[in-house]
Write a protein that holds these residues in place. Structure first.
Motif, PDB file in Angstrom:
ATOM      1  N   ASP A  24      -2.133 -32.393  59.127  1.00 45.41           N
ATOM      2  CA  ASP A  24      -2.614 -33.544  58.340  1.00 45.41           C
ATOM      3  C   ASP A  24      -3.050 -32.898  56.989  1.00 45.41           C
ATOM      4  OD1 ASP A  24      -2.770 -35.029  60.590  1.00 45.41           O
ATOM      5  OD2 ASP A  24      -4.813 -34.606  61.269  1.00 45.41           O
ATOM      6  N   LEU A  25      -3.585 -31.753  56.999  1.00 45.13           N
ATOM      7  CA  LEU A  25      -4.094 -31.239  55.488  1.00 45.13           C
ATOM      8  C   LEU A  25      -2.691 -31.278  54.598  1.00 45.13           C
ATOM      9  CD1 LEU A  25      -6.133 -30.186  53.615  1.00 45.13           C
ATOM     10  CD2 LEU A  25      -6.103 -27.779  54.629  1.00 45.13           C
ATOM     11  N   LEU A  26      -1.773 -30.738  55.106  1.00 42.36           N
ATOM     12  CA  LEU A  26      -0.342 -30.701  54.421  1.00 42.36           C
ATOM     13  C   LEU A  26      -0.138 -32.093  54.031  1.00 42.36           C
ATOM     14  CD1 LEU A  26       1.873 -27.827  56.176  1.00 42.36           C
ATOM     15  CD2 LEU A  26       0.508 -27.733  54.265  1.00 42.36           C
ATOM     16  N   ARG A  27       0.011 -32.937  54.829  1.00 41.88           N
ATOM     17  CA  ARG A  27       0.301 -34.392  54.630  1.00 41.88           C
ATOM     18  C   ARG A  27      -0.351 -34.950  53.440  1.00 41.88           C
ATOM     19  NH1 ARG A  27      -0.162 -37.949  57.766  1.00 41.88           N
ATOM     20  NH2 ARG A  27      -1.460 -37.200  59.377  1.00 41.88           N
ATOM     21  N   ARG A  42      20.183 -17.821  62.688  1.00 40.07           N
ATOM     22  CA  ARG A  42      21.220 -18.458  63.259  1.00 40.07           C
ATOM     23  C   ARG A  42      20.845 -19.338  64.135  1.00 40.07           C
ATOM     24  NH1 ARG A  42      23.392 -12.858  66.174  1.00 40.07           N
ATOM     25  NH2 ARG A  42      21.082 -12.924  66.566  1.00 40.07           N
ATOM     26  N   ARG A  43      19.462 -19.520  64.584  1.00 38.56           N
ATOM     27  CA  ARG A  43      18.924 -20.504  65.280  1.00 38.56           C
ATOM     28  C   ARG A  43      17.863 -21.000  64.729  1.00 38.56           C
ATOM     29  NH1 ARG A  43      18.916 -18.314  71.799  1.00 38.56           N
ATOM     30  NH2 ARG A  43      21.261 -17.808  71.598  1.00 38.56           N
ATOM     31  N   ALA A  44      17.655 -22.375  64.292  1.00 42.89           N
ATOM     32  CA  ALA A  44      16.490 -22.978  63.768  1.00 42.89           C
ATOM     33  C   ALA A  44      16.213 -24.174  64.125  1.00 42.89           C
ATOM     34  CB  ALA A  44      16.738 -22.743  62.207  1.00 42.89           C
ATOM     35  N   THR A  45      14.941 -24.614  64.157  1.00 43.98           N
ATOM     36  CA  THR A  45      14.556 -25.971  64.274  1.00 43.98           C
ATOM     37  C   THR A  45      13.207 -26.458  63.555  1.00 43.98           C
ATOM     38  OG1 THR A  45      12.529 -25.631  65.975  1.00 43.98           O
ATOM     39  CG2 THR A  45      14.787 -25.556  66.828  1.00 43.98           C
ATOM     40  N   TRP A  46      13.133 -27.504  62.941  1.00 44.83           N
ATOM     41  CA  TRP A  46      12.085 -28.093  62.070  1.00 44.83           C
ATOM     42  C   TRP A  46      11.696 -29.350  62.616  1.00 44.83           C
ATOM     43  CZ3 TRP A  46      16.774 -26.324  60.369  1.00 44.83           C
ATOM     44  CH2 TRP A  46      17.756 -27.298  59.829  1.00 44.83           C
ATOM     45  N   VAL A  47      10.209 -29.689  62.263  1.00 40.69           N
ATOM     46  CA  VAL A  47       9.762 -31.133  62.177  1.00 40.69           C
ATOM     47  C   VAL A  47       9.821 -31.548  60.716  1.00 40.69           C
ATOM     48  CG1 VAL A  47       7.812 -32.432  62.815  1.00 40.69           C
ATOM     49  CG2 VAL A  47       8.635 -30.493  64.562  1.00 40.69           C
ATOM     50  N   THR A  48       9.979 -32.699  60.407  1.00 38.44           N
ATOM     51  CA  THR A  48       9.621 -33.386  59.085  1.00 38.44           C
ATOM     52  C   THR A  48       8.612 -34.157  59.479  1.00 38.44           C
ATOM     53  OG1 THR A  48      11.612 -34.956  59.487  1.00 38.44           O
ATOM     54  CG2 THR A  48      11.909 -33.061  58.382  1.00 38.44           C
ATOM     55  N   LEU A  49       7.561 -34.261  58.418  1.00 39.18           N
ATOM     56  CA  LEU A  49       6.390 -35.084  58.434  1.00 39.18           C
ATOM     57  C   LEU A  49       6.401 -35.738  56.940  1.00 39.18           C
ATOM     58  CD1 LEU A  49       5.315 -32.055  59.400  1.00 39.18           C
ATOM     59  CD2 LEU A  49       3.928 -33.468  60.680  1.00 39.18           C
ATOM     60  N   ASP A  50       6.197 -37.074  57.116  1.00 44.15           N
ATOM     61  CA  ASP A  50       5.609 -37.492  55.936  1.00 44.15           C
ATOM     62  C   ASP A  50       4.106 -38.227  56.117  1.00 44.15           C
ATOM     63  OD1 ASP A  50       5.250 -40.107  57.667  1.00 44.15           O
ATOM     64  OD2 ASP A  50       7.245 -41.123  56.625  1.00 44.15           O
ATOM     65  N   ALA A  51       3.711 -38.982  54.970  1.00 45.86           N
ATOM     66  CA  ALA A  51       2.241 -39.536  54.876  1.00 45.86           C
ATOM     67  C   ALA A  51       1.663 -39.942  56.181  1.00 45.86           C
ATOM     68  CB  ALA A  51       2.268 -40.294  53.557  1.00 45.86           C
ATOM     69  N   ASP A  52       2.603 -40.580  56.990  1.00 42.21           N
ATOM     70  CA  ASP A  52       2.161 -41.228  58.282  1.00 42.21           C
ATOM     71  C   ASP A  52       2.073 -40.243  59.486  1.00 42.21           C
ATOM     72  OD1 ASP A  52       1.758 -43.669  56.915  1.00 42.21           O
ATOM     73  OD2 ASP A  52       3.898 -43.983  57.223  1.00 42.21           O
ATOM     74  N   GLY A  53       2.783 -39.130  59.477  1.00 41.92           N
ATOM     75  CA  GLY A  53       2.859 -38.148  60.678  1.00 41.92           C
ATOM     76  C   GLY A  53       4.303 -37.623  60.726  1.00 41.92           C
ATOM     77  N   PRO A  54       4.522 -37.132  62.013  1.00 36.84           N
ATOM     78  CA  PRO A  54       5.911 -36.687  62.202  1.00 36.84           C
ATOM     79  C   PRO A  54       7.067 -37.666  62.082  1.00 36.84           C
ATOM     80  CG  PRO A  54       4.554 -35.735  63.890  1.00 36.84           C
ATOM     81  CD  PRO A  54       3.637 -37.052  63.006  1.00 36.84           C
ATOM     82  N   VAL A  55       8.150 -37.251  61.740  1.00 36.09           N
ATOM     83  CA  VAL A  55       9.140 -38.294  61.576  1.00 36.09           C
ATOM     84  C   VAL A  55      10.341 -37.889  62.397  1.00 36.09           C
ATOM     85  CG1 VAL A  55      11.028 -39.219  59.996  1.00 36.09           C
ATOM     86  CG2 VAL A  55       8.825 -38.919  59.212  1.00 36.09           C
ATOM     87  N   SER A  56      10.733 -36.663  62.532  1.00 39.83           N
ATOM     88  CA  SER A  56      11.876 -36.236  63.188  1.00 39.83           C
ATOM     89  C   SER A  56      11.932 -34.739  63.429  1.00 39.83           C
ATOM     90  CB  SER A  56      13.259 -36.522  62.552  1.00 39.83           C
ATOM     91  OG  SER A  56      13.214 -35.684  61.266  1.00 39.83           O
ATOM     92  N   LEU A  57      12.837 -34.371  64.404  1.00 41.47           N
ATOM     93  CA  LEU A  57      13.181 -33.012  64.971  1.00 41.47           C
ATOM     94  C   LEU A  57      14.657 -32.674  64.468  1.00 41.47           C
ATOM     95  CD1 LEU A  57      12.378 -30.166  66.334  1.00 41.47           C
ATOM     96  CD2 LEU A  57      13.292 -31.276  68.454  1.00 41.47           C
ATOM     97  N   THR A  58      14.587 -31.526  63.847  1.00 43.45           N
ATOM     98  CA  THR A  58      16.295 -30.985  63.541  1.00 43.45           C
ATOM     99  C   THR A  58      16.394 -29.695  64.418  1.00 43.45           C
ATOM    100  OG1 THR A  58      16.218 -32.231  61.711  1.00 43.45           O
ATOM    101  CG2 THR A  58      18.068 -30.397  62.029  1.00 43.45           C
ATOM    102  N   LEU A  59      17.700 -29.597  65.146  1.00 43.37           N
ATOM    103  CA  LEU A  59      18.083 -28.373  65.585  1.00 43.37           C
ATOM    104  C   LEU A  59      19.211 -28.120  64.917  1.00 43.37           C
ATOM    105  CD1 LEU A  59      18.059 -29.698  69.674  1.00 43.37           C
ATOM    106  CD2 LEU A  59      16.327 -28.740  68.104  1.00 43.37           C
ATOM    107  N   SER A  60      19.340 -26.772  64.537  1.00 43.70           N
ATOM    108  CA  SER A  60      20.377 -26.079  63.765  1.00 43.70           C
ATOM    109  C   SER A  60      20.788 -24.893  64.352  1.00 43.70           C
ATOM    110  CB  SER A  60      20.248 -26.045  62.391  1.00 43.70           C
ATOM    111  OG  SER A  60      21.412 -25.521  61.761  1.00 43.70           O
TER     112      SER A  60
END
Length: 263
Positions: free
Chosen positions: A129-132, A151-169
């Motif tokens: 919430d603070l970051l957003r 070699r293995r990574a994941t991340w959640v993206t967030l915009d002003a309204d909250g989490p948007v997506s999860l990426t696996l790489s």
């Protein structure tokens, strides 16, 4: 106004090229945000004991958006002092935490990698919430995790309204099946990979599609991954990207499909 950085000092382990996967995604899919921005500011939060990944982020983003400015923030003063000799036009290092103390400026992109994984899970929503709240209009924050060699990574993206997506790489040779990335899920999901949780259903479905794509395995793991992703989409999973990303061992799914059962 916070009088001191918000957060706690983490291990700070890092390494050259460790965050190449998320950087590749940022440059390819988010570069337009920087090119269109009046103030193309990017924050690298918690870059660690050595600023190598912050410098790499700056170099990679500048290649696609030449006006980009990157500020690396660290909560540990000695880490900031050690980074200062690497300052240059468009790249700076400052003391700060989740409060993102940049008066009068709001980042277009904010990367916090291998940071929140070291915090108690119940603290993550508050830090999100603070970051957003610090993002500029149309801004995006990335909370991610990767292994030591990237070699293995994941991340959640967030915009002003909250989490948007999860990426696996993942590097194709670093996994035997899609669910092998589970050990690097972001903090909010890593303990949710159990029956009854959405992220578990997603990974199990992905493994099934991977197994069903065994017929094309002789053409290589890339082709098998492409077929598995296409099967996931046909099965109704809301994948947000295209084969151009899948070819890189990367797939992004809408947050609604993997969000924790209790929100």
């Amino acid at each position: 106004m916070h009088s001191r950085p918000v957060g706690t000092v983490t291990r700070g382990t890092t390494g050259h090229n460790r965050l190449r996967r998320v950087d590749r995604w940022l440059t390819a899919t988010q570069g337009h945000r920087l090119r269109c921005a009046v103030d193309p500011l990017v924050v690298d939060l918690g870059y660690g004991a050595h600023p190598a990944t912050a410098v790499e982020l700056f170099t990679r983003l500048r290649a696609v958006a030449p006006r980009t400015e990157v500020v690396g923030l660290e909560i540990e003063p000695d880490r900031v002092r050690r980074a200062l000799p690497l300052r240059r036009t468009g790249l700076d290092f400052r003391l700060g935490g989740f409060e993102v103390p940049l008066p009068g400026r709001r980042p277009v992109l904010l990367r916090a990698f291998n940071v929140l994984r070291q915090y108690p899970v119940d603290e993550v929503p508050g830090h999100w919430d603070l970051l957003r709240s610090r993002l500029g209009p149309g801004g995006l924050a990335v909370d991610g995790t990767c292994d030591e060699l990237g070699r293995r990574a994941t991340w959640v993206t967030l915009d002003a309204d909250g989490p948007v997506s999860l990426t696996l790489s993942a590097k194709f040779t670093a996994v035997e099946r899609p669910s092998d990335v589970a050990e690097r899920l972001p903090k909010v999901l890593i303990h949710r990979n159990v029956p009854g949780e959405a992220v578990h259903r997603f990974l199990q479905a992905f493994d099934r599609c991977w197994e069903e794509a065994a017929a094309v395995a002789s053409f290589g793991r890339r082709q098998r991954f492409l077929h598995a992703c296409a099967a996931m989409r046909r099965a109704g999973w809301p994948l947000l990207d295209s084969p151009a990303r899948w070819r890189l061992g990367e797939v992004t799914v809408a947050w609604s499909a993997v969000a924790p059962a209790d929100g």
